[in-house]
Design an enzyme around this catalytic site. Sequence first.
Site, PDB file in Angstrom:
ATOM      1  N   GLU A  82      -6.551   4.745   8.053  1.00 44.20           N
ATOM      2  CA  GLU A  82      -6.324   6.176   7.775  1.00 44.20           C
ATOM      3  C   GLU A  82      -7.571   6.810   7.162  1.00 44.20           C
ATOM      4  O   GLU A  82      -7.851   7.985   7.384  1.00 44.20           O
ATOM      5  CB  GLU A  82      -5.088   6.327   6.859  1.00 44.20           C
ATOM      6  CG  GLU A  82      -3.813   6.051   7.642  1.00 44.20           C
ATOM      7  CD  GLU A  82      -2.682   5.441   6.845  1.00 44.20           C
ATOM      8  OE1 GLU A  82      -2.718   5.493   5.591  1.00 44.20           O
ATOM      9  OE2 GLU A  82      -1.753   4.893   7.471  1.00 44.20           O
ATOM     10  N   GLY A 134       2.991  -1.219   4.172  1.00 42.51           N
ATOM     11  CA  GLY A 134       3.116   0.198   3.848  1.00 42.51           C
ATOM     12  C   GLY A 134       4.548   0.557   3.492  1.00 42.51           C
ATOM     13  O   GLY A 134       5.019   0.313   2.390  1.00 42.51           O
ATOM     14  N   GLY A 135       5.262   1.135   4.469  1.00 44.34           N
ATOM     15  CA  GLY A 135       6.610   1.662   4.231  1.00 44.34           C
ATOM     16  C   GLY A 135       7.554   0.713   3.511  1.00 44.34           C
ATOM     17  O   GLY A 135       8.277   1.121   2.592  1.00 44.34           O
ATOM     18  N   ASN A 140       0.870  -1.170   0.000  1.00 47.06           N
ATOM     19  CA  ASN A 140       0.000   0.000   0.000  1.00 47.06           C
ATOM     20  C   ASN A 140       0.910   1.223   0.000  1.00 47.06           C
ATOM     21  O   ASN A 140       1.529   1.531   1.019  1.00 47.06           O
ATOM     22  CB  ASN A 140      -0.894  -0.032   1.252  1.00 47.06           C
ATOM     23  CG  ASN A 140      -1.715   1.236   1.404  1.00 47.06           C
ATOM     24  OD1 ASN A 140      -1.769   2.079   0.505  1.00 47.06           O
ATOM     25  ND2 ASN A 140      -2.364   1.379   2.551  1.00 47.06           N
ATOM     26  N   TRP A 141       0.974   1.888  -1.141  1.00 42.15           N
ATOM     27  CA  TRP A 141       1.909   3.010  -1.252  1.00 42.15           C
ATOM     28  C   TRP A 141       1.358   4.295  -0.629  1.00 42.15           C
ATOM     29  O   TRP A 141       2.058   5.301  -0.598  1.00 42.15           O
ATOM     30  CB  TRP A 141       2.279   3.229  -2.734  1.00 42.15           C
ATOM     31  CG  TRP A 141       3.274   2.232  -3.240  1.00 42.15           C
ATOM     32  CD1 TRP A 141       3.860   1.231  -2.525  1.00 42.15           C
ATOM     33  CD2 TRP A 141       3.811   2.144  -4.570  1.00 42.15           C
ATOM     34  NE1 TRP A 141       4.736   0.528  -3.329  1.00 42.15           N
ATOM     35  CE2 TRP A 141       4.716   1.060  -4.583  1.00 42.15           C
ATOM     36  CE3 TRP A 141       3.609   2.864  -5.753  1.00 42.15           C
ATOM     37  CZ2 TRP A 141       5.420   0.691  -5.737  1.00 42.15           C
ATOM     38  CZ3 TRP A 141       4.308   2.496  -6.902  1.00 42.15           C
ATOM     39  CH2 TRP A 141       5.198   1.418  -6.890  1.00 42.15           C
TER      40      TRP A 141
HETATM   41  P1  13P Z   1       3.356   0.190   7.576  1.00 39.64           P
HETATM   42  O1  13P Z   1       3.784  -1.110   6.935  1.00 39.64           O
HETATM   43  O2  13P Z   1       4.120   1.376   7.063  1.00 39.64           O
HETATM   44  O3  13P Z   1       3.303   0.088   9.064  1.00 39.64           O
HETATM   45  O4  13P Z   1       1.836   0.442   7.075  1.00 39.64           O
HETATM   46  C1  13P Z   1       0.901  -0.570   7.216  1.00 39.64           C
HETATM   47  C2  13P Z   1      -0.311  -0.196   6.465  1.00 39.64           C
HETATM   48  O5  13P Z   1      -1.045   0.701   6.858  1.00 39.64           O
HETATM   49  C3  13P Z   1      -0.605  -0.913   5.214  1.00 39.64           C
HETATM   50  O6  13P Z   1      -1.882  -0.639   4.766  1.00 39.64           O
END
Ligand code: 13P
Length: 250
Positions: free
Chosen positions: A97, A233-234, A9-10
């Site tokens: 989010e 995410g990251g 998920n970018w």
């Molecule tokens: P991180 O991997 O940056 O913690 O983000 C997780 C996320 O919200 C994926 O949708």
Amino acid sequence: MRKTFICGNWKLNHDLETTRATLREMIQKLPSSRDVEVGIAPVTTTLFAACEVAKGSRIHIAAQNVHHAEKGAYTGEVSCAHLRELGVTHVIIGHSERRQYFGETSGEVAQKTRAALDMGLVPIVCIGEQLEDREAGRTMAVIDEQLAPVLDVLHPPDVPTLVIAYEPVWAIGTGKTASAAQAQEVHAHIRAQVRSKFQEAAEQVRIQYGGSVKPSNAKELLAEPDVDGALVGGASLTADSFVGIIEAVS
Ligand code: 13P
């Protein structure tokens, strides 16, 4: 057998050129064996280009959000049909989010899930508790509140298509990962909730874990029996770390 599904998920990252370049690099570096399903959810304005680059590769392109209506007076929104015509196959729905910053409710998440399924998109439905919920012993209650409206709009044939992402909000972008045991406990609970309504079809639902997943912890998390993938995410922003996760779990 549930096929492991790792999706990046970018969020609000990567412009058009970086999107193209990163996807190309991922396609080149991904292991050829297809035992793991792979997806990337880039920024909405780059979806068209992303689908062009990913065409014929093993990367599915996912959207990060969608509107439930097919068309109409919904300024600024994008429908499932719009996503489909680009070649998008999956859509993330109800990310924390979106719930936190855009006031998305579990009712809306359910409407979007129904719309995605009707249009042949795979919904990746995100649920997860805040830190205060966990500390107050309310984790499962929150999971149940978020999951129930989604289960209410499903018909039995939809169940095997559904992907659920358990993302404890306190683990997102914080570097704090849920332990494998904490993840397994919630994933087993989620599957039990699906089973109570849809019996053995629940065995086919894939439940991803999300929250600070990286190459060094992915294998341990995915070794749990009810952890069927990850929403990343990251660590999905660069080809090397994302491919590192795929390699770790392949
Ligand atoms: P991180 O991997 O940056 O913690 O983000 C997780 C996320 O919200 C994926 O949708």
